[in-house]
Scaffold this active site. Structure first.
Site, PDB file in Angstrom:
ATOM      1  N   HIS A   1      -1.051   6.741   6.776  1.00  0.00           N
ATOM      2  CA  HIS A   1      -0.513   7.115   5.468  1.00  0.00           C
ATOM      3  C   HIS A   1      -1.449   6.655   4.350  1.00  0.00           C
ATOM      4  O   HIS A   1      -1.722   7.409   3.401  1.00  0.00           O
ATOM      5  CB  HIS A   1       0.866   6.480   5.305  1.00  0.00           C
ATOM      6  CG  HIS A   1       1.627   6.925   4.095  1.00  0.00           C
ATOM      7  ND1 HIS A   1       1.727   8.242   3.700  1.00  0.00           N
ATOM      8  CD2 HIS A   1       2.343   6.210   3.180  1.00  0.00           C
ATOM      9  CE1 HIS A   1       2.476   8.324   2.606  1.00  0.00           C
ATOM     10  NE2 HIS A   1       2.843   7.105   2.263  1.00  0.00           N
TER      11      HIS A   1
ATOM     12  N   ASP B   1      -1.175  12.229   0.546  1.00  0.00           N
ATOM     13  CA  ASP B   1      -0.099  12.116   1.538  1.00  0.00           C
ATOM     14  C   ASP B   1       1.266  11.939   0.870  1.00  0.00           C
ATOM     15  O   ASP B   1       1.906  10.888   0.978  1.00  0.00           O
ATOM     16  CB  ASP B   1      -0.369  10.967   2.502  1.00  0.00           C
ATOM     17  CG  ASP B   1       0.176  11.254   3.904  1.00  0.00           C
ATOM     18  OD1 ASP B   1       0.185  12.431   4.306  1.00  0.00           O
ATOM     19  OD2 ASP B   1       0.579  10.315   4.607  1.00  0.00           O
TER      20      ASP B   1
ATOM     21  N   SER C   1       1.786   9.034  -2.074  1.00  0.00           N
ATOM     22  CA  SER C   1       3.118   8.879  -1.506  1.00  0.00           C
ATOM     23  C   SER C   1       4.188   9.250  -2.541  1.00  0.00           C
ATOM     24  O   SER C   1       4.242  10.388  -3.012  1.00  0.00           O
ATOM     25  CB  SER C   1       3.290   7.453  -0.987  1.00  0.00           C
ATOM     26  OG  SER C   1       4.445   7.333  -0.206  1.00  0.00           O
TER      27      SER C   1
END
Length: 491
Positions: free
Chosen positions: A287, A197, A174
């Site tokens: 996610h 991600d 992230s």
């Protein structure tokens, strides 16, 4: 993510001016870390980074000699590196967590353990939880400072232990993926960045100066698991391909096993019904799956089982074409394995694969194509199910088609098996027809052939028998496959 010297330079004196006639700092200056501004291109957030003392980034070193009690490394202290178990001749893996996570988040600890189980190496965990909290825009701003701190630590490792930066591999989730990008932009020759991600909000449609891109390391591999337009309940991962190789498991969108919450009101109901922890887990499930997939890839790569599963992926123009079996050209070294082993292939570009919903997440991907005979006399509508039996195991029954079944139809589907079936020796297929109010006769469909493909496991197999008639509820069995180049031809 090429940083502009005027906005991000390293100075060793407490001054708002950088050397070499660079313009005065228009934002905020931190000693030995440089000048930070919100001037373009760094206008993806209107906040400046917090002070290092507020973020309190901690760098924890784990090796096989100290698996449980980390040594603390300091970005500007060679002695902290020299007096630790850090071994400059071994590979170095650096794990960076994302928003609302910590250096003790479960996947971080599990990944550290799995890496050390795999081989002797230095594993550094970057814990920046004080800077990864609400508001999100502040956390975005803080990524720049954490990136500068980690870049300084890498330089200290080079100076203190002679580290070859080509052997440094950063794994970031992230926001952590974009931190890795800042480090790479300041560390020429950095070996590899694995982006799990990478965050979309604050980075999508912004300059490569402020987000991860393929220029930030010699090799940048990206796993996309929540790549949909950003909203309250999804789209936390960046959509566009940004690496040397970009993997899109399950189309890179909703991941199997994750609850698909589609409305804001549904989110509110979850909150009041199940609590904040469960709700957060649900909305971030896709996610977070990127971290689970990468962890699984480390564990898979360390296994010595003969029929070990790998996240084999295929280059294709679209996920839809991939699912139709149009992109199965896995010439030697061209179908990469997603995760830790990605650099073992020369492949580049966008790649697709499917995964399962259970921990481990890996499945053997088989493509089946059913061809309806041109001479089939009947139109039908219904379900088709198929099972492939190999010399080692069976896929079990799988739904492969629902819809109109017409003469000349060619229907392709993918079967994801939890086990390696070996070489296919038999195919079973059955139909469940759906009759309308004005259906006067029983349906039956005549197949001409069934084709079975696997990604790099075996050559194409054709199963043929003249006049394969599918009657409602009955299954037919085809054995004795013929191989690629021997397509079924009827006189």
């Amino acid at each position: 993510m090429k940083l502009l010297l005027a906005l991000f330079c390293f100075c060793l004196i407490p001054s708002s001016l950088c050397s070499n006639n660079v313009s005065p700092c228009s934002g905020i200056f931190f000693q030995r870390l440089g000048c930070f501004s919100v001037d373009p291109p760094f206008d993806n957030t209107q906040r400046l980074p917090q002070a290092p003392s507020d973020i309190n980034t901690v760098f924890r070193l784990y090796t096989r000699q100290n698996r449980d009690v980390p040594h603390l490394l300091l970005p500007h202290s060679r002695s902290s590196v020299i007096n630790s178990n850090f071994n400059g001749s071994r590979p170095t893996k650096i794990i960076i967590h994302g928003f609302l996570q910590t250096g003790s988040t479960e996947y971080v600890l599990n990944m550290t353990k799995a890496l050390l189980d795999k081989a002797p190496m230095n594993v550094i965990v970057v814990a920046w939880e004080n800077g990864a909290t609400f508001p999100y825009s502040q956390a975005v701003a803080n990524t720049r400072l954490v990136g500068a701190q980690l870049a300084a630590l890498v330089d200290t490792m080079v100076q203190g232990r002679g580290v070859d930066v080509a052997k440094v591999h950063i794994i970031g989730h992230s926001l952590g993926a974009h931190i890795a990008g800042y480090v790479g932009a300041m560390t020429p020759g950095l070996g590899r960045i694995s982006a799990l991600d990478p965050a979309q909000p604050g980075y999508h449609n912004f300059s490569t100066e402020v987000r991860l891109d393929q220029s930030d390391a010699v090799f940048v591999d990206v796993i996309h698991t929540d790549a949909i337009p950003y909203g309250t309940i999804g789209g936390y991962g960046i959509i566009e391909p940004i690496g040397d190789i970009d993997f899109y498991p399950n189309a890179g969108r909703h991941q199997p096993g994750c609850q698909d919450e589609s409305t804001y009101m549904g989110l509110v109901e979850d909150f009041f019904g199940d609590g904040i922890t469960v709700t957060e887990s649900r909305i971030s499930c896709s996610h977070e799956r990127s971290t689970e997939l990468f962890l699984a890839s480390i564990i898979h790569s360390s296994s010595h089982e003969r029929h070990q599963c790998y996240f084999r992926a295929v280059h294709c123009e679209s996920f839809e074409k991939f699912m139709r079996g149009e992109c199965l050209n896995c010439l030697p070294n061209l179908c990469p394995i997603m995760g830790i082993e990605a650099p073992s292939s020369q492949a580049r570009g966008v790649h697709y694969l499917n995964t399962t919903s259970s921990p481990g997440f890996c499945g053997f991907q088989y493509f089946v194509t059913l061809s309806v005979s041109d001479s089939s006399m009947s139109y039908a509508y219904g379900h088709l199910e198929l099972m492939v039996i190999g010399n080692q195991a069976s896929t079990g029954w799988s739904h492969v088609y629902l819809g109109d079944i017409l003469p000349g139809n060619v229907m392709t589907a993918m079967i994801l098996s939890p086990v390696d079936i070996g070489n296919p020796i038999e195919v079973r297929v059955r139909a469940h027809y759906i009759y309308g109010l004005f259906s006067w006769t029983s349906y039956q469909v005549t197949l001409s052939q069934i084709k079975v493909d696997s990604i790099m496991e075996f050559n194409t197999h054709f199963f043929c028998e003249e006049g394969i008639i599918l009657r409602d509820g009955e299954y037919i069995s085809l054995t004795t496959p013929i191989y690629e180049g021997s397509n079924c031809i009827w006189s």
